[in-house]
Design a protein around this motif. Sequence first.
Motif, PDB file in Angstrom:
ATOM      1  N   ARG A 173       0.841  -1.186   0.000  1.00  0.00           N
ATOM      2  CA  ARG A 173       0.000   0.000   0.000  1.00  0.00           C
ATOM      3  C   ARG A 173       0.879   1.241   0.000  1.00  0.00           C
ATOM      4  O   ARG A 173       1.829   1.322   0.763  1.00  0.00           O
ATOM      5  N   PHE A 174       0.541   2.189  -0.851  1.00  0.00           N
ATOM      6  CA  PHE A 174       1.323   3.412  -0.964  1.00  0.00           C
ATOM      7  C   PHE A 174       0.581   4.550  -0.287  1.00  0.00           C
ATOM      8  O   PHE A 174      -0.619   4.712  -0.468  1.00  0.00           O
ATOM      9  N   GLU A 214       1.247   8.620  -9.179  1.00  0.00           N
ATOM     10  CA  GLU A 214      -0.032   8.162  -9.725  1.00  0.00           C
ATOM     11  C   GLU A 214       0.066   6.724 -10.208  1.00  0.00           C
ATOM     12  O   GLU A 214      -0.886   5.956 -10.094  1.00  0.00           O
ATOM     13  N   ASP A 215       1.228   6.344 -10.761  1.00  0.00           N
ATOM     14  CA  ASP A 215       1.403   4.966 -11.232  1.00  0.00           C
ATOM     15  C   ASP A 215       1.373   3.980 -10.065  1.00  0.00           C
ATOM     16  O   ASP A 215       0.786   2.893 -10.181  1.00  0.00           O
ATOM     17  N   GLU A 216       2.004   4.332  -8.936  1.00  0.00           N
ATOM     18  CA  GLU A 216       1.982   3.451  -7.770  1.00  0.00           C
ATOM     19  C   GLU A 216       0.554   3.297  -7.236  1.00  0.00           C
ATOM     20  O   GLU A 216       0.117   2.201  -6.909  1.00  0.00           O
ATOM     21  N   PHE A 217      -0.168   4.416  -7.163  1.00  0.00           N
ATOM     22  CA  PHE A 217      -1.532   4.367  -6.655  1.00  0.00           C
ATOM     23  C   PHE A 217      -2.449   3.578  -7.595  1.00  0.00           C
ATOM     24  O   PHE A 217      -3.266   2.779  -7.156  1.00  0.00           O
ATOM     25  N   GLU A 218      -2.273   3.785  -8.896  1.00  0.00           N
ATOM     26  CA  GLU A 218      -3.050   3.035  -9.881  1.00  0.00           C
ATOM     27  C   GLU A 218      -2.773   1.535  -9.752  1.00  0.00           C
ATOM     28  O   GLU A 218      -3.681   0.711  -9.782  1.00  0.00           O
ATOM     29  N   GLY A 219      -1.501   1.179  -9.598  1.00  0.00           N
ATOM     30  CA  GLY A 219      -1.134  -0.222  -9.436  1.00  0.00           C
ATOM     31  C   GLY A 219      -1.768  -0.833  -8.195  1.00  0.00           C
ATOM     32  O   GLY A 219      -2.245  -1.974  -8.225  1.00  0.00           O
ATOM     33  N   TYR A 220      -1.791  -0.075  -7.104  1.00  0.00           N
ATOM     34  CA  TYR A 220      -2.402  -0.564  -5.870  1.00  0.00           C
ATOM     35  C   TYR A 220      -3.908  -0.776  -6.044  1.00  0.00           C
ATOM     36  O   TYR A 220      -4.469  -1.772  -5.589  1.00  0.00           O
TER      37      TYR A 220
END
Length: 109
Positions: free
Chosen positions: A28-29, A35-41
């Motif tokens: 969890r970020f 935005e890429d990390e959040f989208e991946g999560y």
Amino acid sequence: MLILDCPYCGIACDETELSPGGEAHLTRFGPGSSEDEFEGYLFMRENPRGVHFERWRHAHGCGKWFHAARDTMTMEVFGTYPAQTTEPPAELRKTISEKRPGWSWRDFS
């Protein structure tokens, strides 16, 4: 029917007593993540054919969250363990390896 043992209260629960919580052991970020990390999560999930680690809540029992390892093709349950565990217990990984030689899903080391 899926039957899981709650690791907290020790009751064997069928799926009507449980609420699914999706994939277990996600990174969890927090604030400041890209935005890429959040989208991946939010959207990128494993959907394996075979061994899978999932989150479940004993909704009509003790109410606690726990993790379960099961085979998505055969519905075989390898075991359950507390949700506060950051990775599957070594004995559970060993059990899975003995029953499914060569399985791989993620690197938990």
